[in-house]
Every structure is written in structure tokens, then in C-alpha cells.
Scaffold this active site. Sequence first.
Site, PDB file in Angstrom:
ATOM      1  N   ASP A  30       0.819  -1.213   0.000  1.00 46.26           N
ATOM      2  CA  ASP A  30       0.000   0.000   0.000  1.00 46.26           C
ATOM      3  C   ASP A  30       0.856   1.267   0.000  1.00 46.26           C
ATOM      4  O   ASP A  30       1.965   1.263   0.526  1.00 46.26           O
ATOM      5  CB  ASP A  30      -0.897  -0.039   1.243  1.00 46.26           C
ATOM      6  CG  ASP A  30      -2.058   0.916   1.125  1.00 46.26           C
ATOM      7  OD1 ASP A  30      -2.305   1.440   0.024  1.00 46.26           O
ATOM      8  OD2 ASP A  30      -2.724   1.153   2.150  1.00 46.26           O
ATOM      9  N   ARG A  34       0.099   7.566  -2.907  1.00 48.46           N
ATOM     10  CA  ARG A  34       0.622   8.705  -2.132  1.00 48.46           C
ATOM     11  C   ARG A  34       2.092   8.979  -2.468  1.00 48.46           C
ATOM     12  O   ARG A  34       2.528  10.117  -2.538  1.00 48.46           O
ATOM     13  CB  ARG A  34       0.449   8.455  -0.624  1.00 48.46           C
ATOM     14  CG  ARG A  34      -0.950   8.804  -0.150  1.00 48.46           C
ATOM     15  CD  ARG A  34      -1.250   8.192   1.184  1.00 48.46           C
ATOM     16  NE  ARG A  34      -1.526   6.765   1.048  1.00 48.46           N
ATOM     17  CZ  ARG A  34      -1.551   5.918   2.060  1.00 48.46           C
ATOM     18  NH1 ARG A  34      -1.303   6.347   3.280  1.00 48.46           N
ATOM     19  NH2 ARG A  34      -1.833   4.664   1.860  1.00 48.46           N
ATOM     20  N   HIS A  47       2.633   2.709  -8.835  1.00 45.08           N
ATOM     21  CA  HIS A  47       2.489   1.250  -8.957  1.00 45.08           C
ATOM     22  C   HIS A  47       3.732   0.648  -9.617  1.00 45.08           C
ATOM     23  O   HIS A  47       4.192  -0.428  -9.243  1.00 45.08           O
ATOM     24  CB  HIS A  47       1.235   0.900  -9.762  1.00 45.08           C
ATOM     25  CG  HIS A  47      -0.037   1.351  -9.090  1.00 45.08           C
ATOM     26  ND1 HIS A  47      -0.277   1.144  -7.758  1.00 45.08           N
ATOM     27  CD2 HIS A  47      -1.135   2.003  -9.574  1.00 45.08           C
ATOM     28  CE1 HIS A  47      -1.464   1.650  -7.430  1.00 45.08           C
ATOM     29  NE2 HIS A  47      -1.999   2.181  -8.514  1.00 45.08           N
ATOM     30  N   THR A  76     -10.465  -7.636  -5.663  1.00 45.62           N
ATOM     31  CA  THR A  76     -11.744  -7.690  -6.383  1.00 45.62           C
ATOM     32  C   THR A  76     -12.456  -6.325  -6.300  1.00 45.62           C
ATOM     33  O   THR A  76     -13.322  -6.027  -7.113  1.00 45.62           O
ATOM     34  CB  THR A  76     -12.659  -8.790  -5.781  1.00 45.62           C
ATOM     35  OG1 THR A  76     -12.570  -8.735  -4.353  1.00 45.62           O
ATOM     36  CG2 THR A  76     -12.263 -10.175  -6.242  1.00 45.62           C
ATOM     37  N   ASN A  78     -10.703  -3.402  -6.420  1.00 49.06           N
ATOM     38  CA  ASN A  78      -9.921  -2.382  -7.141  1.00 49.06           C
ATOM     39  C   ASN A  78     -10.504  -2.021  -8.504  1.00 49.06           C
ATOM     40  O   ASN A  78     -10.125  -1.005  -9.099  1.00 49.06           O
ATOM     41  CB  ASN A  78      -8.457  -2.820  -7.315  1.00 49.06           C
ATOM     42  CG  ASN A  78      -7.630  -2.722  -6.039  1.00 49.06           C
ATOM     43  OD1 ASN A  78      -6.657  -3.441  -5.852  1.00 49.06           O
ATOM     44  ND2 ASN A  78      -8.006  -1.823  -5.144  1.00 49.06           N
ATOM     45  N   SER A 206      -8.313  -5.188   4.605  1.00 50.49           N
ATOM     46  CA  SER A 206      -8.792  -4.932   3.236  1.00 50.49           C
ATOM     47  C   SER A 206      -9.085  -6.197   2.439  1.00 50.49           C
ATOM     48  O   SER A 206      -8.692  -6.310   1.266  1.00 50.49           O
ATOM     49  CB  SER A 206      -7.787  -4.058   2.462  1.00 50.49           C
ATOM     50  OG  SER A 206      -7.608  -2.840   3.104  1.00 50.49           O
TER      51      SER A 206
HETATM   52  C1  FPP Z   1      -2.275   0.014  -3.171  1.00 51.91           C
HETATM   53  O1  FPP Z   1      -1.713   1.318  -3.131  1.00 51.91           O
HETATM   54  C2  FPP Z   1      -1.644  -0.716  -4.240  1.00 51.91           C
HETATM   55  C3  FPP Z   1      -2.303  -1.329  -5.263  1.00 51.91           C
HETATM   56  C4  FPP Z   1      -3.775  -1.313  -5.392  1.00 51.91           C
HETATM   57  C5  FPP Z   1      -1.567  -2.008  -6.338  1.00 51.91           C
HETATM   58  C6  FPP Z   1      -0.327  -2.751  -5.938  1.00 51.91           C
HETATM   59  C7  FPP Z   1       0.351  -3.219  -7.143  1.00 51.91           C
HETATM   60  C8  FPP Z   1       1.681  -3.176  -7.356  1.00 51.91           C
HETATM   61  C9  FPP Z   1       2.681  -2.700  -6.372  1.00 51.91           C
HETATM   62  C10 FPP Z   1       2.221  -3.676  -8.654  1.00 51.91           C
HETATM   63  C11 FPP Z   1       2.499  -5.131  -8.486  1.00 51.91           C
HETATM   64  C12 FPP Z   1       3.228  -5.670  -9.605  1.00 51.91           C
HETATM   65  C13 FPP Z   1       3.411  -6.977  -9.797  1.00 51.91           C
HETATM   66  C14 FPP Z   1       4.326  -7.386 -10.837  1.00 51.91           C
HETATM   67  C15 FPP Z   1       2.730  -8.009  -8.992  1.00 51.91           C
HETATM   68  P1  FPP Z   1      -2.663   2.569  -3.380  1.00 51.91           P
HETATM   69  O2  FPP Z   1      -2.724   2.817  -4.823  1.00 51.91           O
HETATM   70  O3  FPP Z   1      -3.996   2.333  -2.755  1.00 51.91           O
HETATM   71  O4  FPP Z   1      -1.867   3.684  -2.656  1.00 51.91           O
HETATM   72  P2  FPP Z   1      -2.509   4.920  -1.857  1.00 51.91           P
HETATM   73  O5  FPP Z   1      -3.222   4.346  -0.673  1.00 51.91           O
HETATM   74  O6  FPP Z   1      -1.305   5.728  -1.485  1.00 51.91           O
HETATM   75  O7  FPP Z   1      -3.419   5.650  -2.795  1.00 51.91           O
END
Ligand code: FPP
Length: 250
Positions: A30, A34, A47, A76, A78, A206
Site C-alpha cells: 500500500d 501517495r 504502482h 476484487t 480495485n 482490506s
Molecule cells: C495500493 O496502493 C496498491 C495497489 C492497489 C496495487 C499494488 C500493485 C503493485 C505494487 C504492482 C504489483 C506488480 C506486480 C508485478 C505483482 P494505493 O494505490 O492504494 O496507494 P494509496 O493508498 O497511497 O493511494
Amino acid sequence: MLKFFNRNKQNTIDELDINNLPKHIGIIMDGNGRWAKKRGLPRSAGHRAGAKVLEQITRDAGHLGIRFLTVYAFSTENWKRPSDEVEALMKLLSEYLDDYKRLIGDEDIRVKIIGSYDGLSEEIIAKIKNIEEQTKNNSAITLNIALNYGGRDEIVKACQKISEKIKDGSITPENVTEDMISENLYTNYMPDPDFIIRPSGEYRLSNFLLWQSAYSEFWYSNILWPDFTRDDLIKAIIDYQKRNRRYGGV
Ligand code: FPP
């Protein structure tokens, strides 16, 4: 495998007890959004940076002797994100599935994908099958990528499979056991996670490994996933090693 790590005074690894490692670590990756926002970048850049960190952390976990690593890549829920972000995430995942060497290099890493195929493109499903086939004989560590994964959805699907058996008369409702539910989850080839790491300052599960995390230890931190390092992983495991796991006993 600790030869990969530089044992020196500054290194936290000296405090690590290699005889008391979690067999299975789960990570909720996570904070990508940010991290990107702080740099004035689009969320997709966060990402991408998060995927790069995953490459390193998977190798580090393997070198430490962790047998299973499960990472939450796409839930599911997202799908509710803006379509450009969903597209960017799917493109990123697809790239890594295609070029799996980017993820595992020449290391002994088996890659498995857990989650539902519902809603995934035929192209992604074919890539999932291919990466699993290509890496199936690797055995040092299994990287489970939770993609289109939801803990509740997983339990519902397990209940449906068990209900079929009740319907065809091969078992009765009284025969349903906890083991039977575990055997019908995506994770049936691995132990439950001993330890779940959630960076980025959020304190929730989550919908991640709901059934399997009944006795997992949790570790939270304000570090955003793209800033997470090998040292953070080691510190988290050292913290885990101080816990007294009682599984409901005394
Ligand atoms: C949550 O952070 C993260 C995700 C929903 C995606 C995670 C995916 C990756 C790190 C890529 C993975 C790649 C492979 C090859 C498996 P957020 O977007 O909710 O962050 P935030 O809370 O700061 O907005």
C-alpha cells in the site's frame, strides 16, 4: 542463503534469528498512490515503482529463507478505481507476467497467481498459466501474486465447491470441516501466513487472506510501499520474532 547479505555492524540482520523465520509472509503493498502524489507523478508511476520494490523484496525474502510470500496486487474491489488506473495496473501486471525474468531474474522463485479469473481478459489468463508453468519447478520461495483476489469471494467460492459435494451426496453438512474449507481456498498448497506486513500507515486487512490470517501476526508502518527496503523487511521479521504466538492457548 544469508551469504547474500552483508553482515556488518550497521546491519540489522545480525539480530535476525534464522531458526525462527516466518514460513509465509503476506504483504499489502500500500501507499503507491501517495508516493506518486508526493512527487507530482501519476498514480500509475507509484504502482510501477512498487513493482520494482517487489522484484527486490521477493529476492531478499528468498535469500533469507522465507518459503512463501503473498502480495496483494489487485483486489476484487480495485475495479472501482478510475478506469485509467485500472488499465495502467493491468498493463503493468501483464508486462511482468510476460517478462517474468524481470520479476525473478535467474533465481529459484516459483510464481503463482491467486484470485478469480472472472473479469480477467483471455490474454491475461493465458499469461498467468504460462508464468506458473515456466516457474513450476522452482522451489526456494513461492511468490503468490494476489490478482483479482478478495478474501470473501474466495470463501464464497470454497463454500460453493463444498455445497456441490453435499448436493451430489458425496458428503453431508456434518462432514464439513475447517480443513475442508482450507483445502478449497486458492492457498491450499501453502501454510497460513505467519506474518502480514502493511506499510503506508493503514491499519486494516482490506479483504486480504481473511480465512488464512486467523492467527497471523501483523506489522504496520508509515513507510510507503515504494520506499520499502530490505532493511525494513528484516526489521519487521525481527519484530515478529519477539512475538509470543499462542494460537488461543496460554
Ligand atoms: C495500493 O496502493 C496498491 C495497489 C492497489 C496495487 C499494488 C500493485 C503493485 C505494487 C504492482 C504489483 C506488480 C506486480 C508485478 C505483482 P494505493 O494505490 O492504494 O496507494 P494509496 O493508498 O497511497 O493511494
